[in-house]
Design an enzyme around this catalytic site. Structure first.
Site, PDB file in Angstrom:
ATOM      1  CD  GLU A  62      -1.574  -2.480   1.407  1.00  0.00           C
ATOM      2  OE1 GLU A  62      -0.451  -2.627   1.925  1.00  0.00           O
ATOM      3  OE2 GLU A  62      -2.313  -3.442   1.123  1.00  0.00           O
ATOM      4  CG  HIS A 108     -11.788  -7.698   6.223  1.00  0.00           C
ATOM      5  ND1 HIS A 108     -10.819  -8.242   7.019  1.00  0.00           N
ATOM      6  CD2 HIS A 108     -11.469  -8.067   4.954  1.00  0.00           C
ATOM      7  CE1 HIS A 108      -9.960  -8.921   6.267  1.00  0.00           C
ATOM      8  NE2 HIS A 108     -10.321  -8.823   5.020  1.00  0.00           N
TER       9      HIS A 108
HETATM   10  C1  LIG Z   1      -1.777  -4.954   4.294  1.00  0.00           C
HETATM   11  C2  LIG Z   1      -2.805  -5.768   3.592  1.00  0.00           C
HETATM   12  N1  LIG Z   1      -3.177  -5.442   2.346  1.00  0.00           N
HETATM   13  C3  LIG Z   1      -4.121  -6.138   1.706  1.00  0.00           C
HETATM   14  C4  LIG Z   1      -4.714  -7.198   2.296  1.00  0.00           C
HETATM   15  C5  LIG Z   1      -5.826  -7.964   1.572  1.00  0.00           C
HETATM   16  N2  LIG Z   1      -5.370  -9.299   1.205  1.00  0.00           N
HETATM   17  C6  LIG Z   1      -5.632 -10.356   1.998  1.00  0.00           C
HETATM   18  S1  LIG Z   1      -4.874 -11.715   1.476  1.00  0.00           S
HETATM   19  C7  LIG Z   1      -4.189 -10.959   0.150  1.00  0.00           C
HETATM   20  C8  LIG Z   1      -3.252 -11.717  -0.740  1.00  0.00           C
HETATM   21  C9  LIG Z   1      -2.131 -12.335   0.017  1.00  0.00           C
HETATM   22  O1  LIG Z   1      -1.281 -13.065  -0.800  1.00  0.00           O
HETATM   23  P1  LIG Z   1      -0.014 -13.819  -0.221  1.00  0.00           P
HETATM   24  O2  LIG Z   1       0.792 -12.911   0.636  1.00  0.00           O
HETATM   25  O3  LIG Z   1       0.663 -14.454  -1.366  1.00  0.00           O
HETATM   26  O4  LIG Z   1      -0.604 -14.922   0.747  1.00  0.00           O
HETATM   27  P2  LIG Z   1      -1.603 -16.112   0.386  1.00  0.00           P
HETATM   28  O5  LIG Z   1      -2.984 -15.549   0.555  1.00  0.00           O
HETATM   29  O6  LIG Z   1      -1.334 -16.543  -1.000  1.00  0.00           O
HETATM   30  O7  LIG Z   1      -1.346 -17.160   1.386  1.00  0.00           O
HETATM   31  C10 LIG Z   1      -4.588  -9.618   0.129  1.00  0.00           C
HETATM   32  C11 LIG Z   1      -4.222  -8.660  -0.921  1.00  0.00           C
HETATM   33  C12 LIG Z   1      -4.314  -7.518   3.603  1.00  0.00           C
HETATM   34  N3  LIG Z   1      -4.832  -8.555   4.281  1.00  0.00           N
HETATM   35  N4  LIG Z   1      -3.354  -6.801   4.225  1.00  0.00           N
END
Ligand SMILES: Cc1ncc(C[n+]2csc(CCOP(=O)(O)OP(=O)(O)O)c2C)c(N)n1
Ligand SMILES: [Mg+2]
Lengths: 324, 394
Positions: free
Chosen positions: A60, A129
């Site tokens: 972000e 959320h």
């Molecule tokens: C700081 C932040 N930004 C956005 C999100 C929304 N979000 C939740 S999971 C996700 C993707 C995460 O991907 P990754 O780090 O590869 O983990 P995975 O879900 O694949 O285990 C996003 C964008 C969040 N939880 N925290």
């Protein structure tokens, strides 16, 4: 006139900006191929390409910071923050850079960045959320903050935000994304920084914004059954606040409740209450009341109904006003 | 990636997305056909793993998968607000989790149900967060397994700081004592989260202070709808060199490789030699969450490509071929898994509903006038509905 959900109206508004201003572009997590987790940008990457609709890396601070850079290069970026609770890695860029660029450059630089943030609770979700962090931003000079409560405003306000030369944060009431309303795509839009009286009344005023406008209207309807006539003002803009419209209403009704999901302490309601006491003290029949969230982290989904302002809490507050 | 031209300028060699990653070495002991391979450096780290241990590892993986299926079903039935499936990542999670010692402290993200299980966290407890009755779920001090963190990467600096604390505590210990009794930390995060500034800052701190931490990144190829290529042009493990510590790229669907690499990394960190970064290359076989629809953004061909690399099936193949597991064993595990799942389901229904008063009480450690005032107001307000309300005031 067409009927649209708020989600669809924002999508249509973004589409119109992308069409009319070639310098506008969208960036955020999952906004392209997926069309955003709430599908607000659905179909836009397919139609405008990957340069105008950018799936960003997951960062972000990077999103906001690069938007500032693109704005310095003449673009009008619209950043999507996926959820209210995830804006904070970008908070530094928003408050220390985005908000201050014009002032620091002695007016030489403008950074017309729009930051879209779905906000608020009532959706039974997990931590981070359901938050309403608008006051944290409102305290920072240099940011304009608006929040639509209906499809018509959603359609126009996003376009007006993109046209604005100042940074604008658009807080989108996510639990109302599916609320339908009439949208007039021709009618000249209202000034996005003005409040609107959405229900006339003469015994009391409720000032609400975003997700709580329908709640305030429902409370006003319920009060009507008890013989009270309640005016509802949709604030629409959190910074600046259209105090003139609020004061005019209070001068008419003599009683005021301000409601928001965000915690009462240190919130927008306090700012409004003090302005009203400064400017309309002698019009008041009772103290200004605030109905907001409690001084706690947004609680778990199972108790959010108790946390959130609702019709009953507004009626209880109206009761206090009328029995004062 | 970068080569020096004759003029001495650094030029980029263009690469197709993902190409660099495919060429990069991958630590693998058990290949996708279930065949064992020797590795000069890492085989030694699983030498002690006999048939009995392997069956235990398999059981952990199979139970984790069964739990995941049950939780997904509970969500579909409206009993959970959301579920975050870990299907496909069982080897990365059980392998790394089993490498830790009880004194080590683990900082997960939100998908580490398998790691939690290796730390003796009860599966049912993992449902509390997703049932909306708790934001924490379990007592992190009980098993040195921290709460899930939903704000991506935010826990990684905490993990680094915790490891710095260990360094301070054990500053006077020699390497031998640290190896024998010392603690270390594992921080879990995803390929998407690796882009957050918090990860970068953590690695800088960890390197500067030789913090005893293992950064364990499960690269499951996706961050919701965003493919790995958007996060990095190079294998994440290669980034470690830029911070000045070792990076390992491990087959994340090979439980033995994950166990070996994490044991190696923890040994290194524990000894006082600083952090290690492990990139476990795996695949998110399910949707991001039960609210997600992957058909919107990824090809089913890709999912099918990963299907034969399934970590659980792979170990089963090996166990059967090596004679370490027969039909009776697998039937028993399946029966145990069903029994566990039924227990989890039953327990999920017995979680007491929280009350707002708890939320008031947990904000501050010490008495706070605003909390007192607001909770008292709410108590009286809520009591006003005592006659006619069932589920709380609105
Ligand atoms: C700081 C932040 N930004 C956005 C999100 C929304 N979000 C939740 S999971 C996700 C993707 C995460 O991907 P990754 O780090 O590869 O983990 P995975 O879900 O694949 O285990 C996003 C964008 C969040 N939880 N925290
Ligand atoms: Mg991922």
């Amino acid at each position: 006139m067409t009927t649209m959900t708020i989600a669809k109206a924002i999508n249509a508004g973004l589409r119109r900006s992308l069409e009319s201003d070639e310098k506008s572009l969208l960036i955020g997590e999952d906004i392209g191929r997926l069309g955003g987790v709430y599908r607000i940008t659905d179909g836009l990457m397919a139609d405008f390409g990957t340069r105008r609709v950018i799936d960003s890396p997951l960062a972000e601070s990077g999103i906001i910071g690069t938007c500032i850079g693109m704005a310095l290069r003449g673009y009008r970026p619209v950043a999507e923050i996926q959820f209210d609770g995830f804006v904070f890695p970008g908070f530094n860029q928003i408050t220390t850079q985005l908000a201050k660029m014009r002032a620091r450059s002695e007016g030489r630089l403008t950074v017309p960045v729009v930051v879209r943030i779905p906000y608020g609770g009532g959706i039974g979700s997990i931590e981070h959320h359901s938050e309403s962090p608008e006051a944290l931003f409102a305290h920072t000079a240099g940011l304009r903050i608006i929040t639509p409560s209906n499809a018509q405003d959603a359609y126009w306000m996003i376009q007006q935000a993109i046209e604005c030369d100042d940074p604008v944060i658009v807080f989108e009431p996510k639990r109302r994304y599916w609320l339908k309303g009439e949208v007039d795509t021709e009618r000249p839009a209202l000034d996005p920084f003005k409040a609107q009286v959405v229900r006339e009344g003469h015994h009391a005023t409720i000032v609400a914004y975003g997700p709580l406008v329908p709640v305030a209207l429902a409370a006003a309807d319920a009060a009507e059954e008890d013989g009270y006539s309640v005016e509802v003002v949709d604030l629409r803009s959190i910074s600046p606040i259209d105090f003139d419209t609020v004061i005019a209403s209070v001068e008419k009704t003599g009683r005021l409740i301000v409601t928001h999901e965000a915690p009462t302490f240190g919130g927008i309601g306090g700012e409004i209450a003090s302005r009203v006491s400064e400017r309309a003290f002698l019009s008041l029949e009772a103290p200004v009341l605030r109905v907001g969230g409690f001084h706690m982290p947004y609680p778990v989904a199972k108790v959010e109904e108790d946390y959130l302002p609702g019709i009953d809490k507004l009626l209880e507050a109206l009761d206090r006003l009328f029995t004062y | 990636m970068a080569t020096t031209s004759q003029a001495g300028a650094v030029t980029d060699v263009p690469q197709a997305p993902g190409a660099a990653a495919a060429d990069e070495p991958l630590i693998q002991l058990l290949d996708e056909h279930g065949e064992l391979h020797a590795d000069e450096k890492f085989s030694a780290y699983v030498e002690d793993v006999d048939a009995e241990q392997l069956r235990g590892i398999y059981r952990d993986m199979a139970l984790t998968r069964r739990f995941d299926v049950e939780a997904t079903a509970l969500q579909r039935q409206g009993q959970l607000a959301l579920w975050v499936p870990c299907r496909g990542q069982e080897a990365a999670q059980i392998g790394s989790g089993r490498a830790t010692r009880p004194g080590d402290y683990i900082f997960p993200t939100y998908r580490e149900h398998g790691v939690a299980w290796t730390r003796q966290v009860d599966f049912a407890e993992m449902l509390r967060i997703f049932r909306g009755v708790s934001n924490g779920g379990w007592d992190p001090r009980e098993n040195n397994f921290h709460m899930y963190t939903m704000v991506l990467a935010a826990q990684v600096p905490h993990a680094t700081g915790y490891a710095m604390g260990i360094n301070h505590d054990q500053a006077d210990w020699d390497a031998e004592r640290r190896a024998a009794e010392g603690d270390a930390v594992v921080a879990y995060f995803g390929d998407g989260a690796s882009s957050e500034g918090d990860v970068h800052e953590s690695m800088v701190f960890a390197a500067s202070f030789d913090a005893p931490i293992v950064f364990f990144c499960q690269n499951n190829q996706w961050a919701i709808s965003v493919p790995f290529e958007v996060q990095s042009k190079v294998p994440l493990a290669t980034r470690a060199a830029g911070y000045g510590f070792e990076g390992l790229r491990v087959d994340g669907n090979d439980v033995l490789a994950c166990l070996a690499a994490t044991r190696y990394a923890l040994e290194h960190a524990r000894r006082g030699d600083g952090p290690v970064f492990i990139e476990a290359v795996t695949y998110r076989m399910s949707a991001h969450t039960t609210a997600d629809d992957p058909t919107k953004y990824r090809a089913s061909a890709e999912e099918q490509e990963w299907e034969p690399k399934d970590p659980v099936a792979r170990l089963e193949t090996y166990l059967r071929a090596s004679g370490a597991g027969d039909d009776a064993f697998f039937e028993q595990v399946a029966a145990d898994a069903d029994e566990m799942a039924a227990g989890v389901r039953a327990k999920a229904f017995t979680f007491p509903d929280p009350v707002l008063e708890d939320s008031f009480n947990n904000v501050y450690a010490e008495a706070h006038p605003l909390i007192r005032e607001e909770s008292e107001w709410f108590r009286q307000y809520d009591a006003g509905f005592a006659d006619n309300h069932t589920g709380g005031a609105r």
